[in-house]
Design a protein around this motif. Sequence first.
Motif, PDB file in Angstrom:
ATOM      1  N   UNK A  90      -9.333   6.956  -0.989  1.00 53.61           N
ATOM      2  CA  UNK A  90      -8.768   5.828  -1.732  1.00 53.61           C
ATOM      3  C   UNK A  90      -7.880   4.971  -0.846  1.00 53.61           C
ATOM      4  N   UNK A  91      -7.067   5.619  -0.043  1.00 50.76           N
ATOM      5  CA  UNK A  91      -6.162   4.901   0.856  1.00 50.76           C
ATOM      6  C   UNK A  91      -6.952   4.088   1.877  1.00 50.76           C
ATOM      7  N   UNK A  92      -7.953   4.681   2.470  1.00 46.35           N
ATOM      8  CA  UNK A  92      -8.786   3.995   3.456  1.00 46.35           C
ATOM      9  C   UNK A  92      -9.511   2.806   2.816  1.00 46.35           C
ATOM     10  N   UNK A  93     -10.042   3.005   1.607  1.00 43.50           N
ATOM     11  CA  UNK A  93     -10.751   1.935   0.903  1.00 43.50           C
ATOM     12  C   UNK A  93      -9.818   0.755   0.625  1.00 43.50           C
ATOM     13  N   UNK A  94      -8.614   1.025   0.167  1.00 39.37           N
ATOM     14  CA  UNK A  94      -7.652  -0.043  -0.125  1.00 39.37           C
ATOM     15  C   UNK A  94      -7.204  -0.750   1.150  1.00 39.37           C
ATOM     16  N   UNK A 142       0.826  -1.211   0.000  1.00 36.00           N
ATOM     17  CA  UNK A 142       0.000   0.000   0.000  1.00 36.00           C
ATOM     18  C   UNK A 142       0.858   1.258   0.000  1.00 36.00           C
ATOM     19  N   UNK A 143       1.969   1.239   0.731  1.00 40.58           N
ATOM     20  CA  UNK A 143       2.872   2.390   0.708  1.00 40.58           C
ATOM     21  C   UNK A 143       3.405   2.625  -0.699  1.00 40.58           C
ATOM     22  N   UNK A 144       3.793   1.563  -1.377  1.00 40.62           N
ATOM     23  CA  UNK A 144       4.298   1.691  -2.749  1.00 40.62           C
ATOM     24  C   UNK A 144       3.205   2.150  -3.701  1.00 40.62           C
ATOM     25  N   UNK A 190      -8.966  -1.142   3.864  1.00 38.20           N
ATOM     26  CA  UNK A 190     -10.097  -1.977   4.280  1.00 38.20           C
ATOM     27  C   UNK A 190     -10.171  -3.233   3.420  1.00 38.20           C
ATOM     28  N   UNK A 191      -9.968  -3.086   2.106  1.00 35.84           N
ATOM     29  CA  UNK A 191      -9.989  -4.250   1.213  1.00 35.84           C
ATOM     30  C   UNK A 191      -8.931  -5.271   1.625  1.00 35.84           C
ATOM     31  N   UNK A 192      -7.719  -4.802   1.835  1.00 34.08           N
ATOM     32  CA  UNK A 192      -6.622  -5.707   2.189  1.00 34.08           C
ATOM     33  C   UNK A 192      -6.817  -6.313   3.579  1.00 34.08           C
ATOM     34  N   UNK A 193      -7.291  -5.508   4.512  1.00 30.51           N
ATOM     35  CA  UNK A 193      -7.552  -6.020   5.862  1.00 30.51           C
ATOM     36  C   UNK A 193      -8.621  -7.102   5.829  1.00 30.51           C
ATOM     37  N   UNK A 194      -9.667  -6.884   5.035  1.00 32.37           N
ATOM     38  CA  UNK A 194     -10.745  -7.870   4.945  1.00 32.37           C
ATOM     39  C   UNK A 194     -10.264  -9.185   4.330  1.00 32.37           C
TER      40      UNK A 194
END
Length: 165
Positions: free
Chosen positions: A109-113, A48-50, A115-119
């Motif tokens: 966008x960052x928050x959405x991504x 996500x950082x990249x 959440x996607x990865x955490x889920x």
Amino acid sequence: MKKVLYAVTLGCALIVSISAQAANKIAVVNVVDIFQQLPEFVTVTQTLENEFRDRTNTLQSMERELKTQIQHLQRDRLTMKESEQLRMEKDILQQREEFNTKARIFEQDNRRRQIEERNKILHKIQNAVQKVANLQGYDLVIDQSAIAYCTKSKDITADVLKQVK
């Protein structure tokens, strides 16, 4: 009368044994601990950082430029012509609006991504919990954060962590 007393006693004994048996089929798992120990957690964080690095750098650059212009305006305000001062204030306001808009979109966008990865990771943990619970015969598995106390014998966190890895 003896038969009724015997039936009541037998019924109470069955209820106690069923509740005791049900209590033995409850386990506890620390999902947060598992989540943080997974190698995917570090990988996802770096990914996500990249993914957002360019946008982060752009926003930081915009912020520095905006601060520089504000400092320039404050420092040279007394020596500037009024028209130049108004033009510069208008430019600063426009840049600030653009920065705020881009920052808000970036955060969404960052928050959405995240959440996607955490889920995705939580789904993997959920499957591992179900597998361990089925293998060990538990009827109920509760997250450790939802209870006040539990004995170590009921904690299946290590087993779930092995299953996930």
